[in-house]
Design an enzyme around this catalytic site. Sequence first.
Site, PDB file in Angstrom:
ATOM      1  N   SER A  97       0.863  -0.988   0.105  1.00  0.00           N
ATOM      2  CA  SER A  97       0.057  -0.100  -0.140  1.00  0.00           C
ATOM      3  C   SER A  97       1.067   1.309  -0.103  1.00  0.00           C
ATOM      4  CB  SER A  97      -0.769  -0.059   1.189  1.00  0.00           C
ATOM      5  OG  SER A  97      -1.854   1.018   1.200  1.00  0.00           O
ATOM      6  N   ASP A 233      -1.959   6.377  -3.671  1.00  0.00           N
ATOM      7  CA  ASP A 233      -0.718   5.575  -2.970  1.00  0.00           C
ATOM      8  C   ASP A 233      -0.235   4.297  -3.914  1.00  0.00           C
ATOM      9  OD1 ASP A 233      -2.979   3.455  -2.878  1.00  0.00           O
ATOM     10  OD2 ASP A 233      -2.772   3.075  -1.027  1.00  0.00           O
ATOM     11  N   ASP A 237      -5.346   1.997  -4.249  1.00  0.00           N
ATOM     12  CA  ASP A 237      -6.865   1.739  -3.758  1.00  0.00           C
ATOM     13  C   ASP A 237      -7.367   2.654  -2.809  1.00  0.00           C
ATOM     14  OD1 ASP A 237      -5.056   1.303  -1.512  1.00  0.00           O
ATOM     15  OD2 ASP A 237      -6.178  -0.623  -0.931  1.00  0.00           O
TER      16      ASP A 237
END
Length: 330
Positions: A97, A233, A237
């Site tokens: 992430s 990011d 997402d």
Amino acid sequence: MKKLFGTDGIRGVINEELTPELAMKLGNAIGRYYLGKYNRFIIAKDTRNSGDLIESAMAAGAASAGMNVEFAGVIPTPALAYITKKENTLGAVISASHNPAVYNGIKVLAKGMKISDEDEVEIENLIIDNPYHYTVFSGVGKIRQVDHYRDEYIDYVVGLYKREKLPSKGIVVDGANGAISTVISMVYESLGIKADLRGIKPNGININDGCGSLFPEYLGNSLDQGQIGVLFDGDADRCLFVLPGSRLIDGDMLMALNSIKMVSQGRLKGNRVVATVMSNLGFEKYLTSRNLVLDRTKVGDKYVLERMLKTGGVLGGEQSGHIIFLDRSS
């Protein structure tokens, strides 16, 4: 109680906490647990240099348990969510992430959603109690590269917005040198959006390196009046906006703005927005003043989605920028 899975999958420092051995065990456990329920396992990844390593180990583990594996390449997490839902199958995204390249992680999805806590516990138990179980030679799964999933996702996104009136200038994008870099140019070009694209030159090491959703000042300090920055990011997402002077528009603000638009479009079922316990009280008061309800759940976009499915909500998300428009995608 879960020991490996957190609120967003398995994550750790590469080759220390997240090792090829763990990835292979996880792939093998996934293959065993879901074999017969799903006919293939689609693996996507972001741009980290360790993605190939973890991808190969997971695929070997799953195939050794009898599961067919497909490599989707570098695509955003929402792309894999769309594909696994469309294909009614299983997938995993290799990504940490918003974290830098020293970290990597694994998120497991089924039919467009992160798998349940109960499934995560069962998979962990397989890893701990019986780390490997191999199928007979004739049952070994096949592994292949599939290149068309990215194009399918691009076509889907363009199809959603091609009739919308979209801004043609004033947009500056920070792609975090991550997965959005594989799709954004084609999407914007198809929609006639002329944007200044930054952070879309990944080299395997520079993902989230002083850029992306955790560093709004990277764009914000360089924006001129009339411009707006769009922040992603590493696996794309989450999305935040930034205005000149590095004024951040977070997920709560974006949900507030979208709630009013969706009411005007007749899309906000039940006049309800789902968020987490971390959402700002001001956001709740804003919705209340407009006769809308804020439904809170625990932290984690998977729990937001579960709550939306339970209540029939179509808009939900987190302050961090995970936002779900359930009438469009999961």
